[in-house]
Every structure is written in C-alpha cells, then in structure tokens.
Design an enzyme around this catalytic site. Structure first.
Site, PDB file in Angstrom:
ATOM      1  N   LYS A  16       0.832  -0.902   0.112  1.00 43.81           N
ATOM      2  CA  LYS A  16       0.060   0.103   0.055  1.00 43.81           C
ATOM      3  C   LYS A  16       0.777   1.247   0.004  1.00 43.81           C
ATOM      4  CE  LYS A  16      -0.624   0.427   4.989  1.00 43.81           C
ATOM      5  NZ  LYS A  16      -0.029   1.675   5.201  1.00 43.81           N
ATOM      6  N   THR A  17       1.979   1.263   1.034  1.00 45.49           N
ATOM      7  CA  THR A  17       3.148   2.470   0.726  1.00 45.49           C
ATOM      8  C   THR A  17       3.333   2.843  -0.688  1.00 45.49           C
ATOM      9  OG1 THR A  17       3.722   1.905   3.055  1.00 45.49           O
ATOM     10  CG2 THR A  17       4.862   3.415   1.882  1.00 45.49           C
ATOM     11  N   ASP A  62      -3.371   7.757   4.630  1.00 43.40           N
ATOM     12  CA  ASP A  62      -3.009   6.251   4.742  1.00 43.40           C
ATOM     13  C   ASP A  62      -3.706   5.950   6.175  1.00 43.40           C
ATOM     14  OD1 ASP A  62      -1.355   4.098   4.572  1.00 43.40           O
ATOM     15  OD2 ASP A  62       0.556   4.837   5.500  1.00 43.40           O
ATOM     16  N   GLU A  63      -3.761   4.628   6.348  1.00 45.85           N
ATOM     17  CA  GLU A  63      -4.316   4.065   7.424  1.00 45.85           C
ATOM     18  C   GLU A  63      -5.603   4.758   8.010  1.00 45.85           C
ATOM     19  OE1 GLU A  63      -2.870   1.340   8.308  1.00 45.85           O
ATOM     20  OE2 GLU A  63      -0.738   1.496   8.415  1.00 45.85           O
ATOM     21  N   GLN A  71      -6.988  -4.333   9.994  1.00 47.83           N
ATOM     22  CA  GLN A  71      -6.107  -3.917  10.954  1.00 47.83           C
ATOM     23  C   GLN A  71      -6.467  -2.930  11.786  1.00 47.83           C
ATOM     24  OE1 GLN A  71      -2.060  -4.280   9.108  1.00 47.83           O
ATOM     25  NE2 GLN A  71      -3.059  -4.551   7.179  1.00 47.83           N
ATOM     26  N   ARG A  81       3.048  -9.460  10.735  1.00 47.57           N
ATOM     27  CA  ARG A  81       4.236  -8.945  10.877  1.00 47.57           C
ATOM     28  C   ARG A  81       5.273  -9.995  10.607  1.00 47.57           C
ATOM     29  NH1 ARG A  81       2.472  -4.916   9.813  1.00 47.57           N
ATOM     30  NH2 ARG A  81       0.443  -6.249   9.735  1.00 47.57           N
TER      31      ARG A  81
END
Length: 775
Positions: free
Chosen positions: A33-34, A225-226, A256, A614
């Site tokens: 996504k980044t 973002d997020e 998330q 993670r």
C-alpha cells in the site's frame, strides 16, 4: 524520468492511474500500500498536478519521510519538498502556525506532550482543593483527551446532562470545572496539547469559512494512509477539506483497525462509500511479505469476524514453515524458550538480531523476556519504554528552550525556575501562580512587573526572579539571529545545567551529561537536515515542533541489530523475518477488559491478525500453564485464538495437555494441618497395594517416551544413572543445553558439574535437577 508504473502489478496500477474523484484502496497486510500511495502522488505530479496542491496524511513521521524520499527519486527533490506530507498532528500544527492567530493563539504556541498535560492537570486539581485519590490526574487527562477527540468542547460538555451525570456517578462531579480550567490555562500559556491540534483545526475550519475555502482551494488532491485508524476529529477535518473537489484517496484495511482505545472509529472506512458519490473501490490482495502458511493462517483467523469489508488475501510466496505453538510451565520458562530459540536460530542460520521481534499484549510481559535475553547476552531494544525526550535532563534543557520561544509556557517555567538551584522556593512559585491567576496573566508576565505589584516576596528573592527573567530575555535576543544548535549549546552552558551534572560526578550524573551531549548532537543534525527543506530556517521553533511531534518509532537508534520487544499495537506497520507472539492466553490475549461485547472481541482478533502478519518467514505462538499476576501464580488457559487457526497451518511443539485436573471448590487450608503421629499409628501393614507397585525400569523407559518429564522423577536418580556420564549432552528446562564435565557423590547426594552452551558452569544435585540426556 523512470517509468515507475511498470514496477506495479495490475491491482496496484489501477488506483495509481485513477486521477479524479473519490477512491478507496482496501490494502491487505503486506500488499504494497505504501508503494501505491507513493506512486499515486508521483503520477499526479507527472500528470501536471502542482505539488503544492497535494496533501498526504500518514500516522508516523517516519512513513512520511520514507514516502517523500521515494517520490524525490522519481520526480526530483525540488518538487517533492513542496508537498504537504506528514502526520495529522504535524500537518495541522503547521496550518495552525499560519492561521491560529484567528483563535487567539500566537504563531509560536507551545505543544504540550502528555507529561506536560498531566502536570498541569495535577496542579489544577491541587489548586481546586480536590482529593487527588478521587480525581486521579492521569484518569482526568484521559477523560479530557477522549472529549476533545470526540469534539466535545467545554461548552458542549456543560450542554450534555448525560456526560455530567456520568462523571457525577463516578464521584467526579467537578470534572467539567477541571476541563474548563485546563483549557483556560493552556490558552493563557499559549499552548496546545496533541488533541488541541485536531480540535482547534476543526474550530478554525468551522468558524472561519474563508480559511476553509483557502485550504480547500490549496489541497485539490488529498491522500490518507491507514484510514481505518482515524478518529472522529480527524475524519471531520478530512471531510471538510475534501468537500469541494472530492479528489480524496483513502488507503486502509479494516482488518487492521486496532486503535479504538485512542478513539479510532472503524466505521470511517466501513462507511466511506456513503460519504462520497461514485466511489471507485480497489483491492490489493496479494501479500508480498509473508509465506503462504502465515497468510492462510491469518485469513482463517480474521474470517471469524462478522463486521468487515470483503477481500481475499493471497500470496505467491513459498509455503514456508508451519506456525509453531509452544506451551511453557510458567512465564519465566516462556522467556527462556524464546531466548533459547532466538539463540539457536542465530547460531544455526547466522541471523542478525534485528530480524527477531517479540510481541506482547501488555508492556508488563516484557520483564520475563528481558531477563531471559540478558542471561543469553542477546542485545534487545524495548519500543514504547521511556522516550529519550522524556528523560529528566532532556526535559530540563527543552523546558529552557521552550521558554525562549514562548515565555508564557507555565509548565516549562515551573520546571526550571529553580533548577539548577537559584534560591527560588516553592512558596514563591505558589505566590506567583496565585497572582498570575488573579490578574489573568502568565507567571512570566507577573515576574516582569514585580516592581509594580504588591507581592509579599522579599528583596533578595525579587532580585533572583529579575535575574531569571533577564537571562531568558537574553536568550530571546540571541534566538533572533542564531540557529537552533548555537542557541541550545549556549543555553545548556549559561543556565548551569551542564555544570550541575558535571559536579554530580556519579555514574548517573555522567550519563545525564552524555544524554545532553546527545541532545545537542541531535539538534546539530536537525539543523543540517533543515538546509535541504524549502523555506526551513533550522531555528529553535522548527526544532521544538519536530521534537514535540516525534513518536517512539520515528527515532533512529543508530544500532538496529537488536531483538525488538514491543506491544502489538506498536508493531503495526513493521515487519520481521521471525516473530514471537507471547502470552497467548485467555484474559491476557484476548484481554479480559476487551471481551464485554462482540465489537471489542473482534478488535482483539484484529490485533492478533496484525501480530501474525508482521512475520515474513516464521511465527511462534507461545503460552503458559501458569503465570504470575500481582505476585500470585495463577492457572492460565490457552487463548481461544489458538483454536481458531486452521490446524493444517500449525505445528504443536508441545501437544496440548488434555489430562483432567480437578479444581477444588474450597480452600484446603480450612481443614488445618494433618496429625502426622496419628498417621504413623494407623499405618497399614501392607501400605502399597500390588496394583500400585513402582514400575520396573523397562516400564519406566516406555513411560519416558510418552511423558519426557518422567525422565527425572524427584527423589530418584536411577532414571538418569544408566544414561548419564561424563561427556553426556543434556538439556535443562532452565539453563538449556550443556555438557557434563564431572559426576561425584552417591545416592541422593549425587551431583553433576555441567557447562551450558550459554557459558555458565553449574553444579546440580541430580535428584532435583530437571535434566534430559540428549546425547
């Protein structure tokens, strides 16, 4: 220009090429996504969108810096510098520097951190004569913070009978007055706390339509973002700014969303399509981070949640190892297992320490892990511990610097007015505080006009106060023509702080001097870095804002080769080849405080999903049979989340004990002590029935294969005698693997001297030693 679009897969390319209108990108864990956000910004600029018209909001400064650096590589550093990109707090702090004067705040307002806020609230509670055990300052601060994030101002609070009644029921009927006093004192001090940066931005945009129109016109393209982690206050700001052009792109993953305790509202992302017309929806479902087993196991967990957006995360990566589940008798044993496993992996695969992370639900769990890592000499770093900028000596220097920029800063002044000691006692400070409140002025302003005010302060103390005022004013004059480093170095010397710690001479004093030196190094580095930023001056204002808005994960320690220890909440956005998730027990994870409703339990499950995703190569899940809580050893039950993982993706290293254990309903102590003399008198002649005779050695060997713990029954060494000899390789539940150097003694006094792999040589009494012969 490099054709960066070719580096994207089809799913990533679609949202990057989408130009106008609202769009939502649902990005699964590890799906890139980044990269999508970064390349979308670069593509907009390549299509002729002015970089000054793009606003990008992230949740860490580190993420913003990395994105800006990647954009600079594509479109050039000159254009990248013009982007408004950063965290919500840093971007809106900048906005308030420009237009906060409309709300009555100076452009050089101070940003209070949590500690500053708590100190001010504690002062207010004391001044109001309230019981500090009822009005606990940390609880009050949390309450005020939640009000602000929900846009409940002081006025809104007093117009809401339900809120006032709730506080009255909690035996805090005067909480509203504390809130009012806190807001007034912050305003008088020219200060905002973190929550104000959002609340005051909302106030500015709502009360001044011309300001809103200015920023709507400026930010024609907005990227967030997020998005699943935004709270109500952040949501409203973004909604207002994007309303005119509606070129808004939000990226996130409802699976998330784990910050509801901070006010994050998952409905922001779930309801995005209701807020805007004709929303384009894109899904990033290919995971590039983790093995297939980890991805599929995580999917099997999150599928149990009912409230979620539809997506199917998959990967082309190898199957990889199964997820390992390990049971330990106690939390200390759990720590030793984790440390031992890290040690073995490092040795066998030459793996750097920085490739390992230990994640836990609560900070208190780190102790047992730390103890075990220290004994193995494995370097580690705890994230979320005491921040460098929260250390006493650093706060002292920063408080002086804050006073230079904003002499109205009451908390900074109180901290340093008599440090180093200059004969200004607490009684004097109390008199100044009363006078400041009476005249509705800052303490510094009262000190400036001591000659005109009739305060009962003796002449000697007045001279000392005047000297302090003159010193701060001299720093202010120097600040007009100096960079942050030159001034900070001068302040550290002139105030006597460096001399104070130098005189100390203790190891602690030396460490504090070294920390101040490191702070000055940091200021110098900051000043050099600001030379690359457009319109940046590298002055004290910019440095203090950078420090105030820094997060624990933004700091570069300079030594990354350490095992990372952190809560799962802090791990979000990070990745490690090897991840250990410890404390997988009911009432710990999921937390006992988060199982009252389905939504709470679903957030705990999302937290587990975040933890597991993670891991890149290998994930270990550990739990204990018993754990110390408040000094008592309690029975622990395996977490329900362990049962929710599809069994084909896991390997139980210690099969679950299904043996029946009766839990008594009454305390055995009520029956008193057993009369041993009566037992001897009534002892039967044939005390052991034939069916209960001790098994012979052949039977013992068979039992040992089924239950390894029987390899050394307490009080009997014969099970070890036949296999144990000098040179034998053994495994100890606490000390790990070792080699027998010497055996001496007979019977119950038989001892073995063993050198363990970690370097220790121990002499163990064999009848008690928990040893297993392995070679």
């Amino acid at each position: 220009m490099k054709n960066f679009i070719d580096e994207l897969n089809d799913a990533q390319r679609a949202p990057v090429l989408h130009k106008d209108g609202p769009l939502m990108v649902i990005a699964g864990a590890g799906s890139g996504k980044t990269r999508v956000l970064t390349y979308r910004i670069a593509h907009l600029m390549a299509q002729g969108v002015d970089s000054f018209n793009i606003l990008a909001l992230t949740f860490t400064n580190k993420a913003a810096r990395e994105m800006k650096a990647r954009i600079a590589q594509i479109v050039g550093s000159s254009e990248a510098k013009n982007l408004w990109m950063g965290t919500f707090h840093s971007v809106f702090a900048k906005l308030l520097r420009f237009d906060g004067d409309k709300l009555g705040f100076p452009s050089n307002f101070t940003i209070y951190d949590t500690q500053d806020s708590q100190r001010l609230i504690a002062s207010i509670i004391k001044e109001m004569g309230l019981d500090k055990d009822v009005y606990k300052y940390k609880q009050v601060q949390n309450r005020i913070s939640s009000y602000k994030n929900s846009l409940i101002t002081v006025k809104a609070y007093f117009q809401n009978p339900e809120l006032m009644e709730a506080d009255a029921m909690a035996k805090r009927p005067r909480l509203g007055e504390i809130y009012q006093n806190y807001v007034d004192r912050c305003f008088k001090a020219g200060a905002m706390d973190f929550d104000d940066l959002l609340l005051r931005t909302n106030e500015l945009l709502n009360r001044f339509p011309e300001v809103l129109m200015k920023y709507q016109e400026r930010f024609k393209y907005i990227l967030v973002d997020e998005y699943q982690d935004t709270n109500h206050s952040q949501y409203l700001i973004v909604k207002a700014l994007a309303d005119r052009f509606q070129n808004i792109c939000v990226v996130g993953d409802d699976a998330q969303s784990i910050y509801s305790f901070r006010g994050a509202n998952i409905s922001n992302i779930l309801n995005f399509q209701r807020d805007y017309d004709n929303v384009a929806m894109y899904r990033l479902e290919q995971n590039y981070r983790s093995t297939r087993n980890i991805v599929n196991a995580a999917n099997s967990i999150i599928a149990k949640n009912k409230n979620q957006l539809e997506k199917s995360v998959w990967t082309d990566n190898d199957d990889g190892a199964l997820i390992k589940i390990h049971r330990s008798p106690t939390d200390a044993e759990e720590g030793r297992y984790v440390a031992g496993n890290i040690w073995d992996t490092r040795m066998n695969q030459h793996t750097p320490n920085g490739h390992f992370a230990v994640l836990y639900r609560t900070n208190s769990q780190s102790r047992a892990i730390e103890d075990a890592l220290r004994k193995r000499d494995i370097p580690y770093r705890i994230y979320g511990g005491l921040s460098f900028y929260q250390r006493k000596e650093i706060k002292d220097v920063l408080s002086y610097l804050r006073l230079v920029v904003n002499p109205k800063d009451e908390e900074a002044l109180k901290r340093v007015i008599n440090f180093p000691a200059r004969g200004i006692g607490q009684t004097t400070v109390d008199k100044l505080t009363v006078a400041a409140n009476h005249y509705n002025r800052s303490i510094f302003e009262v000190m400036e006009h001591l000659g005109k005010l009739n305060l009962s302060i003796n002449a000697g103390t007045k001279r000392k106060l005047e000297d302090f005022v003159n010193m701060i004013k001299s720093f202010q004059i120097m600040n007009e023509g100096s960079d942050a480093f030159t001034l900070a170095e001068h302040v550290a010397k002139k105030t006597g702080l460096l001399l104070e710690f130098k005189k100390d001479g203790t190891p602690e004093g030396i460490a504090r001097m070294e920390n101040i030196e490191e702070l000055l190094n940091g200021v110098k580095d900051f000043v050099e870095g600001q030379k690359e930023v457009v319109d940046a001056k590298g002055d004290l204002n910019e440095f203090l804002e950078d420090v105030a808005l820094a997060t624990d994960l933004d700091k570069d320690t300079g030594d990354d080769d350490r095992v990372a220890l952190m809560t799962i909440h802090l791990a979000k956005g990070l990745e490690f080849p090897y991840v250990y998730i410890v404390g997988m027990e009911e009432d710990l994870f999921p937390s006992a405080m988060s199982m009252n409703t389905r939504s709470e339990l679903e957030e705990e499950r999302r937290l587990f999903y975040v933890a597991l995703t993670r891991a890149e190569k290998q994930a270990y899940l550990t739990y204990t049979q018993n754990r110390y809580r408040w000094g008592k050893l309690i029975d622990a039950e395996p977490s329900r989340f362990l049962e929710e993982i599809d069994e084909k993706y896991i390997e139980n290293l210690t099969p679950i004990d299904t043996g029946y254990r009766y839990k008594p309903l009454v305390d055995s102590d009520i029956f008193g002590e057993v009369d041993k003399s009566r037992l001897r008198q009534n002892k039967p002649t044939n005390s052991t029935p034939p069916s209960h005779k001790r098994p012979n050695e052949s039977q013992l060997r068979k039992l040992r294969k089924l239950k390894p713990e029987l390899s050394n029954p307490v009080g009997n060494t014969s099970a070890l005698d036949e296999n144990l000899d000098v040179g034998s390789l053994v495994n100890h539940t606490r000390f790990g693997r070792g080699k027998v150097l010497k055996i001496e003694g007979v019977g119950n006094d038989r001892k073995a001297e063993i050198k363990f792999d970690q370097g220790d040589v121990k002499k163990l009494l064999l009848r008690f030693a928990k040893l297993e012969v392995v070679g």
